[in-house]
Design an enzyme around this catalytic site. Structure first.
Site, PDB file in Angstrom:
ATOM      1  N   PRO A  21      91.781  -0.892  77.005  1.00 27.28           N
ATOM      2  CA  PRO A  21      92.692  -0.330  78.004  1.00 27.28           C
ATOM      3  C   PRO A  21      94.089  -0.206  77.408  1.00 27.28           C
ATOM      4  O   PRO A  21      94.638  -1.181  76.882  1.00 27.28           O
ATOM      5  CB  PRO A  21      92.660  -1.374  79.126  1.00 27.28           C
ATOM      6  CG  PRO A  21      92.313  -2.656  78.445  1.00 27.28           C
ATOM      7  CD  PRO A  21      91.407  -2.285  77.300  1.00 27.28           C
ATOM      8  N   MET A  22      94.673   0.994  77.468  1.00 23.26           N
ATOM      9  CA  MET A  22      96.013   1.214  76.931  1.00 23.26           C
ATOM     10  C   MET A  22      96.806   2.046  77.923  1.00 23.26           C
ATOM     11  O   MET A  22      96.437   3.180  78.241  1.00 23.26           O
ATOM     12  CB  MET A  22      95.938   1.920  75.572  1.00 23.26           C
ATOM     13  CG  MET A  22      95.305   1.087  74.480  1.00 23.26           C
ATOM     14  SD  MET A  22      95.190   1.948  72.878  1.00 23.26           S
ATOM     15  CE  MET A  22      93.799   3.055  73.199  1.00 23.26           C
ATOM     16  N   CYS A 106      98.680  -8.623  78.368  1.00 21.85           N
ATOM     17  CA  CYS A 106      99.739  -7.639  78.168  1.00 21.85           C
ATOM     18  C   CYS A 106     101.050  -8.319  77.763  1.00 21.85           C
ATOM     19  O   CYS A 106     101.505  -9.249  78.440  1.00 21.85           O
ATOM     20  CB  CYS A 106      99.957  -6.819  79.440  1.00 21.85           C
ATOM     21  SG  CYS A 106     101.276  -5.588  79.261  1.00 21.85           S
ATOM     22  N   ASP A 210      92.754  -4.613  64.948  1.00 21.49           N
ATOM     23  CA  ASP A 210      92.613  -4.059  63.595  1.00 21.49           C
ATOM     24  C   ASP A 210      91.219  -3.519  63.284  1.00 21.49           C
ATOM     25  O   ASP A 210      90.796  -3.522  62.123  1.00 21.49           O
ATOM     26  CB  ASP A 210      92.993  -5.097  62.539  1.00 21.49           C
ATOM     27  CG  ASP A 210      94.416  -5.619  62.700  1.00 21.49           C
ATOM     28  OD1 ASP A 210      95.232  -4.903  63.308  1.00 21.49           O
ATOM     29  OD2 ASP A 210      94.709  -6.731  62.235  1.00 21.49           O
ATOM     30  N   GLY A 232      91.304  -0.083  69.981  1.00 19.92           N
ATOM     31  CA  GLY A 232      92.441   0.427  70.725  1.00 19.92           C
ATOM     32  C   GLY A 232      93.230   1.479  69.981  1.00 19.92           C
ATOM     33  O   GLY A 232      92.921   2.664  70.031  1.00 19.92           O
TER      34      GLY A 232
END
Length: 341
Positions: A21-22, A106, A210, A232
């Site tokens: 989720p971004m 977050c 990563d 991500g």
């Protein structure tokens, strides 16, 4: 390992690839694209539990998804377990997702300032209250999962402790981003901590940090106890990473590089779908909101620096089409020059 029967994407040794989720990135359109390119599990942009309870239309749109994106989870954040449980129930009533995910990771100041996201890593009793509050409210309707970081900073790495608390609070799976809140998105992800978490609980643990290619996936699957990985930032500029990673997992070989034509085709399609959705308003408003996304897509393109400067000013799909045509023709000319030299 205890796997809830509804978390079917962990069965049959699938080793799922999650799209992280971004905020501002993984909207319903980008998730559709990543799903088509091989992502196994979707998670929405995070959404405020308070926003959900206020039935704010702008907030509610972040929970949208299409059935062909399943399995998909809706991620919520907040610091009041009872209120978050109520919000989760509303989301389930609107359109039953496959799971609810709680954001305990977050690092953004405006979230942390409201005692949400990674701030709860410093307050384990409140974290437990939030997790159990959501799990209790949801009951058996859908599983509840959580995403955490390794700790608040390098002096307080507590991911193993937090994971055990979350397991005891009713979480069905945990995602660990291998960085502290203090690191943000800098430095290297610590997969030793992620591995320790995976070995300390009986529920599935998804590793995040990563992962850029199939070789990274194989390395983490073979060297750690994770049950899946989450991708991500690599997907922002290269959504093909899911297709490439799955191919490498299954065959041990790399796919040919994605050519410039296909990359531009996806960029234009994304723009068109966003405009047609009217999600961001007019064509001009949509292209303005997508500028940072377009620049991410074009990282590594021939003449990328000049291209990014031009993308900062696009307001119509025709302008994007013109840039694509120029970029492709320029690359072809350079290729011919290189062949002659």
């Amino acid at each position: 390992m205890l796997i809830s029967p509804v978390l079917a994407w962990f069965s049959n040794d699938r080793f799922p690839l999650y799209l992280a989720p971004m905020a501002g990135v993984t909207d319903v359109i980008f998730r559709q694209i990543c799903k088509e390119l091989g992502a196994d599990v979707m998670v929405t942009e995070f959404v405020s539990a308070e926003g959900i309870l206020q039935r704010d239309d702008r907030t509610r749109k972040y929970t949208e998804f299409s059935d062909d994106q399943r399995p998909v989870g809706v991620q919520i954040f907040g610091a009041d377990g009872k209120r978050m449980g109520e919000a989760a129930k509303k989301i389930i009533d609107w359109k039953k997702p496959d799971f609810i995910d709680i954001n305990f990771g977050c690092p953004v100041n405006k979230v942390v300032a409201k005692n949400g996201g990674s701030s709860l890593l410093k307050n384990c009793p409140l974290l437990a209250e939030v997790a159990s509050g959501v799990a209790h409210a949801v009951g058996d309707e859908v599983p509840v999962t959580a995403k955490i970081r390794t700790g608040w900073d390098s002096e307080s790495i507590n991911a193993v402790e937090v994971a055990k608390i979350l397991e005891d609070s009713g979480m069905s799976a945990i995602t660990v981003h291998g960085r502290t809140r203090a690191q943000g998105y800098g430095g290297e992800a610590d997969w030793n901590v992620i591995d320790s978490v995976a070995r300390s609980v009986r529920i599935p643990v998804i590793g995040n940090g990563d992962i850029t290619c199939g070789r990274d996936v194989i390395k983490r699957r073979s060297e750690t106890a994770v049950s899946g990985v989450m991708i991500g930032r690599a997907a922002m500029q290269n959504p093909w990473v899911f297709r490439e990673a799955r191919h490498f997992i299954e065959t041990g070989t790399d796919l040919p590089p994605i050519d410039l034509d296909e990359r531009w085709h996806l960029v234009i399609r994304h723009c068109r779908l966003a405009i047609e959705s009217e999600r961001y308003g007019s064509e001009k408003q949509t292209l303005t909101s997508m500028r940072s996304r377009l620049m991410a897509y074009c990282k590594g393109f021939p003449g990328a620096r000049e291209l990014r400067q031009k993308l900062c000013h696009v307001t119509t799909l025709d302008e994007v089409n013109d840039l694509a045509a120029f970029s492709i023709s320029h690359a072809e000319i350079e290729e011919v020059k290189n062949l002659k030299s």
